[in-house]
Design an enzyme around this catalytic site. Structure first.
Site, PDB file in Angstrom:
ATOM      1  N   GLY A   1       0.875  -1.309  -0.251  1.00 36.69           N
ATOM      2  CA  GLY A   1      -0.076   0.043  -0.226  1.00 36.69           C
ATOM      3  C   GLY A   1       1.004   1.338   0.019  1.00 36.69           C
TER       4      GLY A   1
ATOM      5  CB  SER B   1       0.298  -5.465  -4.195  1.00 35.98           C
ATOM      6  OG  SER B   1      -0.113  -6.265  -5.394  1.00 35.98           O
ATOM      7  CB  CYS B   2      -1.936  -9.830  -1.871  1.00 36.51           C
ATOM      8  SG  CYS B   2      -3.362  -8.819  -2.496  1.00 36.51           S
ATOM      9  CG  ASN B   3      -4.054  -9.646  -7.267  1.00 40.41           C
ATOM     10  OD1 ASN B   3      -4.292 -10.953  -7.377  1.00 40.41           O
ATOM     11  ND2 ASN B   3      -4.800  -8.860  -6.826  1.00 40.41           N
TER      12      ASN B   3
ATOM     13  NE  ARG C   1      -9.292  -8.722  -0.421  1.00 41.08           N
ATOM     14  CZ  ARG C   1      -8.667  -7.599  -0.600  1.00 41.08           C
ATOM     15  NH1 ARG C   1      -8.632  -7.012  -1.706  1.00 41.08           N
ATOM     16  NH2 ARG C   1      -7.677  -7.163   0.371  1.00 41.08           N
TER      17      ARG C   1
ATOM     18  CD  GLN D   1      -7.813 -11.503   0.159  1.00 38.70           C
ATOM     19  OE1 GLN D   1      -7.877 -12.584  -0.684  1.00 38.70           O
ATOM     20  NE2 GLN D   1      -8.688 -11.526   1.085  1.00 38.70           N
TER      21      GLN D   1
HETATM   22  N1  LIG Z   1      -5.311  -6.770   3.377  1.00 41.43           N
HETATM   23  C1  LIG Z   1      -4.588  -7.163   2.211  1.00 41.43           C
HETATM   24  O1  LIG Z   1      -5.225  -8.249   1.774  1.00 41.43           O
HETATM   25  C2  LIG Z   1      -3.245  -6.965   1.953  1.00 41.43           C
HETATM   26  C3  LIG Z   1      -2.575  -7.722   1.051  1.00 41.43           C
HETATM   27  C4  LIG Z   1      -1.129  -7.365   0.556  1.00 41.43           C
HETATM   28  C5  LIG Z   1      -0.793  -6.236   1.020  1.00 41.43           C
HETATM   29  N2  LIG Z   1      -1.516  -5.462   1.860  1.00 41.43           N
HETATM   30  C6  LIG Z   1      -0.814  -4.144   2.479  1.00 41.43           C
HETATM   31  O2  LIG Z   1      -0.410  -4.494   3.909  1.00 41.43           O
HETATM   32  C7  LIG Z   1      -0.563  -2.954   4.412  1.00 41.43           C
HETATM   33  C8  LIG Z   1      -1.577  -2.925   5.828  1.00 41.43           C
HETATM   34  O3  LIG Z   1      -2.641  -3.478   5.381  1.00 41.43           O
HETATM   35  P1  LIG Z   1      -3.646  -4.421   6.286  1.00 41.43           P
HETATM   36  O4  LIG Z   1      -4.969  -4.797   5.296  1.00 41.43           O
HETATM   37  O5  LIG Z   1      -3.181  -5.179   7.021  1.00 41.43           O
HETATM   38  O6  LIG Z   1      -4.612  -3.037   7.162  1.00 41.43           O
HETATM   39  P2  LIG Z   1      -5.182  -3.183   8.484  1.00 41.43           P
HETATM   40  O7  LIG Z   1      -6.064  -1.585   8.389  1.00 41.43           O
HETATM   41  O8  LIG Z   1      -5.981  -4.468   8.429  1.00 41.43           O
HETATM   42  O9  LIG Z   1      -4.170  -2.858   9.562  1.00 41.43           O
HETATM   43  C9  LIG Z   1      -3.435  -1.692   9.745  1.00 41.43           C
HETATM   44  C10 LIG Z   1      -3.065  -1.625  11.425  1.00 41.43           C
HETATM   45  O10 LIG Z   1      -2.239  -0.777  11.449  1.00 41.43           O
HETATM   46  C11 LIG Z   1      -2.522   0.145  12.664  1.00 41.43           C
HETATM   47  N3  LIG Z   1      -2.004   1.374  12.794  1.00 41.43           N
HETATM   48  C12 LIG Z   1      -2.757   2.522  12.412  1.00 41.43           C
HETATM   49  N4  LIG Z   1      -1.970   3.787  12.418  1.00 41.43           N
HETATM   50  C13 LIG Z   1      -0.533   3.274  12.708  1.00 41.43           C
HETATM   51  C14 LIG Z   1       0.572   3.802  12.981  1.00 41.43           C
HETATM   52  N5  LIG Z   1       0.650   5.118  12.946  1.00 41.43           N
HETATM   53  N6  LIG Z   1       1.485   2.980  13.188  1.00 41.43           N
HETATM   54  C15 LIG Z   1       1.342   1.504  13.238  1.00 41.43           C
HETATM   55  N7  LIG Z   1       0.402   0.908  13.162  1.00 41.43           N
HETATM   56  C16 LIG Z   1      -0.885   1.825  12.951  1.00 41.43           C
HETATM   57  C17 LIG Z   1      -4.097  -0.146  12.710  1.00 41.43           C
HETATM   58  O11 LIG Z   1      -4.653   0.295  14.148  1.00 41.43           O
HETATM   59  C18 LIG Z   1      -4.250  -1.672  12.097  1.00 41.43           C
HETATM   60  O12 LIG Z   1      -4.275  -2.448  13.251  1.00 41.43           O
HETATM   61  C19 LIG Z   1      -1.026  -2.040   3.474  1.00 41.43           C
HETATM   62  O13 LIG Z   1      -0.073  -1.417   2.727  1.00 41.43           O
HETATM   63  C20 LIG Z   1      -2.084  -2.851   2.528  1.00 41.43           C
HETATM   64  O14 LIG Z   1      -1.974  -2.257   1.103  1.00 41.43           O
HETATM   65  C21 LIG Z   1      -2.599  -5.681   2.364  1.00 41.43           C
END
Ligand SMILES: NC(=O)c1ccc[n+]([C@@H]2O[C@H](COP(=O)([O-])OP(=O)(O)OC[C@H]3O[C@@H](n4cnc5c(N)ncnc54)[C@H](O)[C@@H]3O)[C@@H](O)[C@H]2O)c1
Length: 343
Positions: free
Chosen positions: A112, A141-143, A170, A303
């Site tokens: 992200g 990223s995941c994909n 998704r 993902q």
């Molecule tokens: N969800 C997916 O399927 C997926 C897959 C691959 C990559 N990503 C990437 O992973 C990253 C995280 O995504 P996610 O889905 O786990 O998000 P999420 O919203 O599930 O988790 C983020 C966490 O960070 C915490 N947070 C907020 N502000 C913060 C700060 N300043 N410092 C530390 N923590 C803080 C939040 O409380 C939350 O627990 C993003 O870059 C996203 O694009 C997500």
């Protein structure tokens, strides 16, 4: 032992923490978050297997009221680790980077964040060596992670110079309410970022593609059309043979019950995998077809968990724990139990 911290204990962060805890040559020092989210509450109910640190802006009274213990500040955690895995919400990692820079600590960011957050845009198989000793890596990223696994697999075995992909994406993770309830497909502007990202990591491959958002939560599906390098045709048998040897690709058949994305989720739960996670991508044997000089196939991307192995590879590269992709991915795979379905 390499000391690792995780910032942001959400969908990705809790899986990264578990992944690091499984690596016998790494130590998970702790995790940091902002709020007493459901994942943090579940951590407390599990007896706090990981130490929690609070990022700036966290309301301590809320943690106290929920009976969630914390060890200290984000600053304290950063001071104790060699490398931070930043899985905070997209864009927040770039701000956290200022803290990592001040403390002289390496960091690995998730998909992200903008590419500019890191020195190297990283994939454990396709460009491990570029990440060696780097201070800041960004994971695909995941994909893109799953896509590159399969294209790199064919590329290493036979050479690939062109791919075209269709991503059926998704719309939300299980449990997400903020993305709304939908009953429609939505088109993205082509070429999709995953095709462009693939070219950044594998510059010798020309890639393009289309992405369609779908109102499901259990995995993306990508179809890939690949062309062999120098006009050398990759046949169905050649592709199948290469995919079957890969420890992060699970080759499955429709006849065995793997009918679609949800079958993988169910199978992972039946295996007893935490949260129904799968580190490997699924690849349908029945989907592999030839079209003229091209080979075409379909993969399933879990993902929420697919980027965990490549992030572990990222730690290995940044900390120079192994000097090449083969040995680094081999270590990660060993500790995560990848490839075990072939035995
Ligand atoms: N969800 C997916 O399927 C997926 C897959 C691959 C990559 N990503 C990437 O992973 C990253 C995280 O995504 P996610 O889905 O786990 O998000 P999420 O919203 O599930 O988790 C983020 C966490 O960070 C915490 N947070 C907020 N502000 C913060 C700060 N300043 N410092 C530390 N923590 C803080 C939040 O409380 C939350 O627990 C993003 O870059 C996203 O694009 C997500």
């Amino acid at each position: 032992m390499v000391k690792v911290g995780v910032a942001g204990y959400g969908v990705i962060g809790q899986r990264l923490a578990d992944g690091v805890a499984l690596q016998k040559d790494m130590e998970l020092v702790g995790i940091a978050d902002l709020a007493p989210t459901l994942s943090i509450r579940a951590l407390r109910e599990k007896g706090m297997p990981y130490d929690l640190y609070l990022v700036e802006g966290a309301d301590k009274a809320q943690f106290d009221a929920a009976g969630i213990p914390y060890k200290g500040s984000f600053h304290d955690l950063i001071g104790k680790v060699d490398v931070m895995l930043d899985s905070s919400p997209g864009g927040v990692g770039a701000k956290n980077k200022e803290l990592y820079e001040k403390a002289g600590v390496k960091a690995i960011f998730q998909g992200g964040e903008k590419n500019s957050v890191a020195d190297v845009f990283f994939h454990g198989y396709a460009n491990y060596e570029k990440g060696l000793g780097a201070n800041y890596l960004k994971l695909t990223s995941c994909n893109t992670t799953g896509l590159i696994r399969s294209v790199d697999c064919l590329d290493r075995a036979y050479g690939v110079d062109r791919v075209a992909i269709t991503i059926i994406r998704r719309a939300a993770d299980p449990g997400d309410y903020h993305r709304g309830l939908t009953n429609a497909l939505q088109m993205d502007k082509a070429p999709s970022h995953q095709a462009l990202d693939l070219m950044t990591i594998m510059p010798h491959v020309e890639a393009t593609g289309i992405l369609v958002h779908t109102p499901v939560t259990h995995g993306h599906i990508i179809t890939v059309v690949a062309h062999g390098k120098n006009g050398k045709k990759i046949t169905r048998d050649m592709a199948l043979e290469a995919f079957k040897t890969h420890d992060r690709i699970r080759v499955v058949r429709l006849a065995d019950g793997f009918l679609g994305n949800a079958s993988f989720f169910r199978y992972a739960r039946d295996l007893g995998n935490p949260r129904g996670d799968m580190y490997e991508i699924g690849l349908w044997e029945d989907s592999i077809v030839e079209s003229g000089d091209n080979i075409m196939y379909a993969i399933n991307i879990p993902q929420e968990s697919v980027t965990i192995p490549e992030t572990m590879d990222g730690i290995r590269a940044a900390m120079k724990m192994q000097s090449d992709s083969r040995s680094a991915t081999g270590e990660t795979n060993k500790y995560l139990g990848l490839g075990k379905w072939k035995k």
